[in-house]
Design a protein around this motif. Structure first.
Motif, PDB file in Angstrom:
ATOM      1  N   THR A 214      42.961  44.208  34.853  1.00 50.23           N
ATOM      2  CA  THR A 214      43.882  44.520  34.180  1.00 50.23           C
ATOM      3  C   THR A 214      45.224  44.508  35.054  1.00 50.23           C
ATOM      4  O   THR A 214      46.402  44.533  34.442  1.00 50.23           O
ATOM      5  CB  THR A 214      43.857  45.777  33.543  1.00 50.23           C
ATOM      6  N   THR A 217      47.911  41.600  35.081  1.00 49.06           N
ATOM      7  CA  THR A 217      48.819  41.378  34.115  1.00 49.06           C
ATOM      8  C   THR A 217      49.862  42.624  33.569  1.00 49.06           C
ATOM      9  O   THR A 217      50.451  42.174  32.990  1.00 49.06           O
ATOM     10  CB  THR A 217      48.410  40.763  32.953  1.00 49.06           C
ATOM     11  N   SER A 218      48.973  43.796  33.979  1.00 46.15           N
ATOM     12  CA  SER A 218      49.915  44.986  33.644  1.00 46.15           C
ATOM     13  C   SER A 218      50.035  46.055  34.925  1.00 46.15           C
ATOM     14  O   SER A 218      49.473  45.755  35.807  1.00 46.15           O
ATOM     15  CB  SER A 218      49.129  45.689  32.391  1.00 46.15           C
ATOM     16  N   THR A 221      50.957  44.248  37.692  1.00 48.60           N
ATOM     17  CA  THR A 221      51.325  42.738  37.711  1.00 48.60           C
ATOM     18  C   THR A 221      51.019  41.921  39.195  1.00 48.60           C
ATOM     19  O   THR A 221      52.112  41.115  39.176  1.00 48.60           O
ATOM     20  CB  THR A 221      52.712  42.385  36.922  1.00 48.60           C
ATOM     21  N   GLU A 279      41.031  42.774  27.652  1.00 51.00           N
ATOM     22  CA  GLU A 279      42.276  42.621  28.590  1.00 51.00           C
ATOM     23  C   GLU A 279      41.822  42.288  29.967  1.00 51.00           C
ATOM     24  O   GLU A 279      42.576  41.507  30.566  1.00 51.00           O
ATOM     25  CB  GLU A 279      42.986  44.126  28.604  1.00 51.00           C
ATOM     26  N   ASP A 282      41.269  38.429  29.642  1.00 53.56           N
ATOM     27  CA  ASP A 282      42.516  37.715  29.300  1.00 53.56           C
ATOM     28  C   ASP A 282      43.553  37.854  30.564  1.00 53.56           C
ATOM     29  O   ASP A 282      44.044  36.871  30.957  1.00 53.56           O
ATOM     30  CB  ASP A 282      43.345  38.580  28.182  1.00 53.56           C
ATOM     31  N   ALA A 283      43.371  38.709  31.332  1.00 54.78           N
ATOM     32  CA  ALA A 283      44.191  38.962  32.778  1.00 54.78           C
ATOM     33  C   ALA A 283      43.503  37.684  33.639  1.00 54.78           C
ATOM     34  O   ALA A 283      44.278  37.113  34.374  1.00 54.78           O
ATOM     35  CB  ALA A 283      44.119  40.196  33.164  1.00 54.78           C
ATOM     36  N   LYS A 286      44.649  34.378  32.296  1.00 53.29           N
ATOM     37  CA  LYS A 286      46.325  34.341  32.752  1.00 53.29           C
ATOM     38  C   LYS A 286      46.563  34.061  33.862  1.00 53.29           C
ATOM     39  O   LYS A 286      47.519  33.068  34.436  1.00 53.29           O
ATOM     40  CB  LYS A 286      47.224  35.498  31.929  1.00 53.29           C
TER      41      LYS A 286
END
Length: 378
Positions: A214, A217-218, A221, A279, A282-283, A286
């Motif tokens: 995670t 992307t968060s 980043t 998440e 998804d990370a 992405k």
């Protein structure tokens, strides 16, 4: 982001104490040091508070204090025990001398790097094993639920696939077993706060970090500065309590209310782990789309990890004895491993993104097994 109910963050300690005495009878307080948009806050705290309020028709209505606004991170357990909050979120590694059993078990995830399994095995142990239960109870709180981050990978500035690739790399390790594994494989450990990882990558002062996906992307980043993710499955972090209950509050509830809290905990914990898992996936997707290479470790790196984990996780037992004061660590581990095996079996054929299925597994095999008339009532 879900709306958060918070009071002024600038409350002084004395003001908080005064406020607590004024509203405790009308409303309950939950304290966490995590941010309002953190997955644990969203699902396991604010989301749980909403579920509980609805299920009890407003009889139990938690005000969620975030970012340490009510109680600082390292003091959350003590503050909850003292009644500043009715429920608190506490990380065991922040108070290692107070929670020796929890800290001694913190590295067991290197043997079984599975977030769902380790979260529930840890929670099950803390609620049902006498030594685990008393680890928290002697500190004035009642253990009421668990959590886990996703598993950690190596996120790097350049491709890392083999044991030779990683040797000599400057790697930000989060301490504990991760740091010991880094020493085993010859990395140069770098002490960098999570808030500074991005800058360290950008400047080239750090080559890799051991972090959950995670972070791509968060938060930091890192997909903006990282070139690869080595998919070597290392331990997640799970050594903490999602719901530490104040005993006076807990004992003042009816059996029906305590059962409702457990029922809603099962759902909130399921949502939290599902959200975390999605998440993380998804990370990675992405990051890959943005040009970050996802690399499976080769046999040399995987074998180095497997051998280290099977060989005692870098002296885990000796650390449990010398640092945490556990007289017989192997006996503790022997009692804990059946909990791990239990949850491995329970999750073996479950769709881990099916909220109803995950909630059912947690509810039936953890919370429904607890006698709410006697648990925490001594």
């Amino acid at each position: 982001m879900k709306p958060m109910k918070t009071l002024a963050l600038a409350l002084t300690s004395s003001a908080i104490l005064t406020l607590g005495s004024q509203i405790a009878s009308a409303q309950q307080m939950l304290s966490t040091w995590l941010e309002p948009n953190h997955i644990i806050t969203l699902e396991a705290h604010q989301g749980w508070a909403n579920l509980v309020k609805e299920a009890t028709k407003g009889e139990i209505d938690f005000e969620v204090f975030v970012g340490g606004a009510l109680i600082p991170a390292k003091s959350t357990m003590q503050g909850t025990a003292d009644g500043l909050a009715q429920v608190g979120f506490h990380t065991a590694t922040y108070t290692p001398s107070d929670l020796p059993v929890s800290n001694a078990l913190a590295d067991m995830g290197f043997e079984t790097p599975d977030a769902y399994v380790m979260s529930l095995a840890f929670g099950d142990f803390m609620m049902n094993d006498a030594e685990g239960y008393n680890d928290w109870r002697k500190n004035g709180v009642i253990f009421g639920g668990s959590y886990s981050t996703p598993i950690y990978y190596f996120i790097c500035r350049e491709p890392v696939k083999t044991l030779a690739d990683v040797k000599g790399k400057r790697v930000r390790m989060p301490g504990g077993g991760w740091a010991r594994f880094g020493q085993e494989i010859g990395v140069v450990g770098v002490n960098v706060p999570s808030s500074e990882i991005y800058t360290a990558f950008e400047r080239g002062s750090v080559d890799c970090t051991a972090s959950d996906p995670t972070h791509l992307t968060s938060g930091a980043t890192l997909m903006e500065v990282a070139k690869s993710v080595t998919l070597l499955k290392m331990s997640p972090f799970y050594a903490g309590v999602t719901y530490a209950y104040n005993p006076t509050f807990w004992k003042g509830l009816t059996d029906e209310q305590r059962r409702t809290l457990f029922d809603q905990s099962a759902r909130a914990m399921a949502r939290m782990q599902i959200h975390y898992d999605k998440e993380a996936q998804d990370a990675l997707e992405k990051a890959k789309a943005a040009g970050v290479t996802l690399i499976e470790p080769d046999a040399t790196l995987q074998k180095a990890y497997d051998d280290w984990a099977a060989g005692g996780v870098g002296g885990m037992a000796e650390i449990a004895k010398s640092t945490h004061g556990i007289a017989d660590p192997e006996a503790l581990y022997a009692r804990f491993r059946p909990y791990v095996a239990k949850w491995q079996g329970l999750f073996a054929n479950v769709d881990r993104h099916d909220e109803e299925a995950v909630t059912k597994v947690i509810k039936e095999n953890l919370f429904d097994q607890i006698n709410v008339s006697t648990y925490g009532m001594e």
